[in-house]
Motif scaffolding. Structure first.
Motif, PDB file in Angstrom:
ATOM      1  N   UNK A 144      26.002 123.675   8.243  1.00 37.80           N
ATOM      2  CA  UNK A 144      25.206 122.313   8.209  1.00 37.80           C
ATOM      3  C   UNK A 144      24.099 122.271   9.322  1.00 37.80           C
ATOM      4  N   UNK A 145      24.796 122.635  10.471  1.00 42.06           N
ATOM      5  CA  UNK A 145      23.987 122.619  11.615  1.00 42.06           C
ATOM      6  C   UNK A 145      22.824 123.742  11.693  1.00 42.06           C
ATOM      7  N   UNK A 146      23.270 124.961  11.181  1.00 44.54           N
ATOM      8  CA  UNK A 146      22.268 126.070  10.843  1.00 44.54           C
ATOM      9  C   UNK A 146      21.152 125.553  10.223  1.00 44.54           C
ATOM     10  N   UNK A 147      21.409 124.708   8.765  1.00 45.00           N
ATOM     11  CA  UNK A 147      20.251 124.556   7.979  1.00 45.00           C
ATOM     12  C   UNK A 147      19.668 123.200   8.456  1.00 45.00           C
ATOM     13  N   UNK A 148      20.106 122.653   9.267  1.00 45.27           N
ATOM     14  CA  UNK A 148      19.381 121.302  10.001  1.00 45.27           C
ATOM     15  C   UNK A 148      18.473 121.810  11.167  1.00 45.27           C
ATOM     16  N   UNK A 149      18.781 122.973  11.745  1.00 43.03           N
ATOM     17  CA  UNK A 149      17.998 123.561  12.804  1.00 43.03           C
ATOM     18  C   UNK A 149      16.894 124.440  12.210  1.00 43.03           C
ATOM     19  N   UNK A 150      17.294 124.701  10.994  1.00 43.37           N
ATOM     20  CA  UNK A 150      16.244 125.695  10.454  1.00 43.37           C
ATOM     21  C   UNK A 150      14.911 124.739   9.951  1.00 43.37           C
ATOM     22  N   UNK A 151      15.587 123.538   9.498  1.00 46.40           N
ATOM     23  CA  UNK A 151      14.497 122.531   8.701  1.00 46.40           C
ATOM     24  C   UNK A 151      13.696 121.951   9.899  1.00 46.40           C
ATOM     25  N   UNK A 152      14.349 121.439  11.097  1.00 43.76           N
ATOM     26  CA  UNK A 152      13.927 120.925  12.132  1.00 43.76           C
ATOM     27  C   UNK A 152      12.632 121.838  12.939  1.00 43.76           C
TER      28      UNK A 152
END
Length: 161
Positions: A144-152
């Motif tokens: 989840x953290x990696x997906x959020x960081x890619x999105x942001x």
């Protein structure tokens, strides 16, 4: 039984369980990984025994229950140490047995501890479940953290000039 005397009862199945813990944790990654797994098992056993000793003084500050906290914390730590189920099994097996020895050594009076009783098996299985749940939760948080960081951090725009 005199004060300071340690008596540890063990069932024969525990020897087979310890051998299974070694066999299942075996891999081809070399001595570094074997040493890491042995240290993790030692840490889990030390934490397991120290928490039991702490609760023998005064079981006031407990999380779920005095008999459940040591196995659950050992399982959570094991789940954070490795996400491989076979390695977790080996760490928990050795940690549970070492935890009983640590508790018996730290106890000042006469102590009788039994490895392989129903209560011991309950703690062992709860620790295995906690290890698997902790590793799955750790993986979910990382994903989840990696997906959020890619999105942001995904900047699709160009320069404004």
């Amino acid at each position: 039984m005199r004060a300071g005397e340690i008596l540890i009862h063990s069932h024969a199945a525990i020897l087979l369980l310890l051998i299974a813990g070694i066999v299942t944790a075996k891999d081809d990654e070399g001595w570094n990984n074997k040493l890491y797994l042995a240290l993790c098992g030692g840490i889990v056993g030390l934490i397991w025994g120290l928490i039991r000793k702490l609760y023998s003084y005064d079981p006031v500050f407990y999380w779920l229950g005095p008999s459940w906290d040591a196995p659950l914390l050992g399982g959570v730590l094991c789940g954070l140490f490795t996400s491989n189920g076979k390695q977790q099994f080996g760490i928990i097996v050795w940690g549970a047995v070492l935890g009983e020895f640590v508790y018996a050594i730290l106890y000042k009076g006469a102590v009788v501890t039994s490895i392989g009783t129903v209560a011991w098996w309950d703690g062992f299985l709860a620790s295995l479940a906690a290890a698997r749940i902790a590793s799955l939760a750790h993986r979910a948080v990382r994903t989840t953290g990696s997906k959020i960081s890619v999105f942001l951090l995904n900047d699709k725009g160009g320069r404004s000039s």
